[in-house]
Design an enzyme around this catalytic site. Structure first.
Site, short mmCIF file in Angstrom:
data_model
loop_
_atom_site.label_atom_id
_atom_site.label_comp_id
_atom_site.label_asym_id
_atom_site.label_seq_id
_atom_site.Cartn_x
_atom_site.Cartn_y
_atom_site.Cartn_z
CB ALA A 1 10.34 0.93 -0.09
CD GLU B 1 9.83 -6.63 -2.24
OE1 GLU B 1 10.08 -5.45 -1.86
OE2 GLU B 1 9.65 -6.91 -3.43
N GLY C 1 8.30 -3.67 0.69
CA GLY C 1 9.72 -3.92 0.94
C GLY C 1 9.96 -4.54 2.31
CD GLU D 1 5.34 -3.76 -3.18
OE1 GLU D 1 4.34 -4.49 -3.05
OE2 GLU D 1 6.44 -4.00 -2.65
C1 HXC Z 1 6.40 6.09 4.35
C2 HXC Z 1 4.78 5.39 5.81
C3 HXC Z 1 4.73 4.13 5.16
C4 HXC Z 1 5.59 3.92 4.04
C5 HXC Z 1 3.32 4.12 6.78
N1 HXC Z 1 3.90 5.32 6.81
N2 HXC Z 1 3.79 3.38 5.79
N3 HXC Z 1 5.62 6.36 5.41
N4 HXC Z 1 6.40 4.94 3.68
N5 HXC Z 1 5.64 2.75 3.39
C6 HXC Z 1 3.65 6.42 7.77
C7 HXC Z 1 2.33 7.11 7.48
O1 HXC Z 1 2.47 8.04 6.44
C8 HXC Z 1 2.05 7.74 8.81
O2 HXC Z 1 2.85 8.90 8.95
C9 HXC Z 1 2.59 6.72 9.81
O3 HXC Z 1 3.50 5.90 9.06
C10 HXC Z 1 1.49 5.84 10.37
O4 HXC Z 1 0.77 5.27 9.29
P1 HXC Z 1 -0.82 5.38 9.15
O5 HXC Z 1 -1.13 5.21 7.69
O6 HXC Z 1 -1.33 6.61 9.80
O7 HXC Z 1 -1.29 4.11 9.98
P2 HXC Z 1 -2.56 3.18 9.75
O8 HXC Z 1 -3.78 4.01 9.43
O9 HXC Z 1 -2.61 2.24 10.90
O10 HXC Z 1 -2.25 2.34 8.41
C11 HXC Z 1 -1.15 1.45 8.43
C12 HXC Z 1 -0.86 0.99 6.98
C13 HXC Z 1 -0.64 2.23 6.07
C14 HXC Z 1 -2.03 0.13 6.44
C15 HXC Z 1 0.39 0.12 7.04
O11 HXC Z 1 0.30 3.09 6.70
C16 HXC Z 1 -0.14 1.91 4.71
O12 HXC Z 1 -0.93 1.48 3.83
N6 HXC Z 1 1.16 2.11 4.45
C17 HXC Z 1 1.77 1.90 3.16
C18 HXC Z 1 1.94 0.43 2.89
C19 HXC Z 1 2.54 0.20 1.51
O13 HXC Z 1 1.92 0.57 0.49
N7 HXC Z 1 3.73 -0.39 1.44
C20 HXC Z 1 4.44 -0.65 0.20
C21 HXC Z 1 5.37 0.49 -0.08
S1 HXC Z 1 6.11 0.32 -1.65
P3 HXC Z 1 2.22 10.31 9.44
O14 HXC Z 1 3.38 11.25 9.35
O15 HXC Z 1 1.09 10.62 8.54
O16 HXC Z 1 1.79 10.02 10.87
C22 HXC Z 1 7.38 -0.73 -1.42
C23 HXC Z 1 8.19 -0.98 -2.68
C24 HXC Z 1 9.39 -1.83 -2.46
O17 HXC Z 1 7.65 -1.22 -0.39
C25 HXC Z 1 10.27 -1.71 -3.65
C26 HXC Z 1 11.61 -2.34 -3.43
C27 HXC Z 1 12.40 -1.81 -2.35
#
Ligand code: HXC
Length: 255
Positions: free
Chosen positions: A63, A109, A106, A129
């Site tokens: 998400a 999911e 998400g 998360e």
């Molecule tokens: C918003 C995101 C994002 C996310 C990545 N980006 N994941 N933006 N929400 N979930 C953006 C980054 O900010 C970045 O933008 C660009 O995508 C590239 O990501 P990087 O981090 O620079 O890439 P990398 O170093 O290769 O790392 C990849 C990654 C990391 C390991 C996937 O991005 C990451 O940990 N993302 C978050 C994963 C996460 O925690 N997901 C769960 C979310 S909570 P910029 O602008 O800086 O280039 C969830 C709750 C669900 O899903 C609840 C119910 C719906």
């Protein structure tokens, strides 16, 4: 460029998440467009299986964290964002998730809300998360646990570690692992095979398998039998059974 790319290759429909700059992070706009695209294909008689994918680098990294960081609990509740994941479950047409790269939170999911997952050898599955101070909220604690069991689900959800596609396949989350460069083609191939069978039977079979997770065995068996009788009532059943006895290929009309 549209945030969701839709291709029709009847009998297969393909929907690709297209927000590469954010690794397909699922914000309201993307989820809204996705639900709309799936509903349209689901209502299209010529489409008998749908492939849902992202890009080679990411199916979806979760998400949208920025959007969640700004929201209050009451806004989250009122916006009913997570209902969009439920809408995926209501799609009757078989849905194949084509997963390459990150499939997290998400995003994982979303893949699990599809009927089966075809994964590239590069795919990484996780529910990170708790590292953000929240928990999975669109089925992660429930569907992942049903798919891989408590031990692995607890490991993935509490430690935040990612599963490789091989590990995810061994654990029962992924149906097939395919070569990196063939992630979309192979998923389309699986979808074509699915689309070649009786479309009413496929919908009923999908409904019946899903019922296995929601009811005791006796109730599930009873439900299955009723759906079999319903399948028998279709013209497709007559066509499929007769075609076999006549040693020809069936031509299913979806009736
Ligand atoms: C918003 C995101 C994002 C996310 C990545 N980006 N994941 N933006 N929400 N979930 C953006 C980054 O900010 C970045 O933008 C660009 O995508 C590239 O990501 P990087 O981090 O620079 O890439 P990398 O170093 O290769 O790392 C990849 C990654 C990391 C390991 C996937 O991005 C990451 O940990 N993302 C978050 C994963 C996460 O925690 N997901 C769960 C979310 S909570 P910029 O602008 O800086 O280039 C969830 C709750 C669900 O899903 C609840 C119910 C719906």
């Amino acid at each position: 460029m549209s945030i969701v790319l839709v291709e029709r290759e009847p009998p297969v429909g393909i929907v690709l998440l297209n927000r590469p700059e954010a690794l397909n992070a699922l914000n309201d706009e993307l989820m809204g467009a996705l639900v709309e695209a799936l509903a349209e294909l689901d209502g299209d008689e010529a489409i008998r299986c749908i492939v849902l994918g992202g890009s080679e680098r990411a199916f979806a990294a979760g998400a949208d964290i920025g959007q969640m960081a700004e929201a209050t609990a009451m806004e989250m509740y009122e916006a009913r964002r997570i209902d969009r994941w439920d809408a995926i479950r209501k799609v009757r047409t078989p849905l194949v998730a084509a997963v390459s790269g990150f499939c997290l939170g998400g995003g994982c999911e979303l893949a699990m809300a599809c009927d089966l997952i075809v994964a590239s050898e590069t795919a990484q599955f996780g529910q990170p998360e708790t590292g953000l101070g929240i928990i999975p909220g669109a089925g992660g604690t429930q569907r992942l646990t049903r798919a891989v069991g408590k031990a692995k689900a607890m490991d993935v959800i509490l430690s935040g570690r990612f599963l490789t596609s091989d590990e995810a396949e061994r654990a029962g989350l992924v149906a097939r692992v395919v070569a990196r460069e063939a992630w979309l083609e192979e998923a389309k191939r699986v979808a074509s095979a699915i689309a070649s069978k009786g479309p009413i039977a496929q919908r009923l079979a999908k409904e019946s398998v899903n019922r296995a997770f929601e009811s005791p065995l006796e109730t599930g068996l009873d439900y299955e039998r009723k759906l079999l009788y319903l399948a028998f009532a279709s013209e497709d059943a007559h066509e499929g059974l007769t075609a076999f006895t006549e040693k020809r290929k069936p031509e299913f009309e979806g009736r």
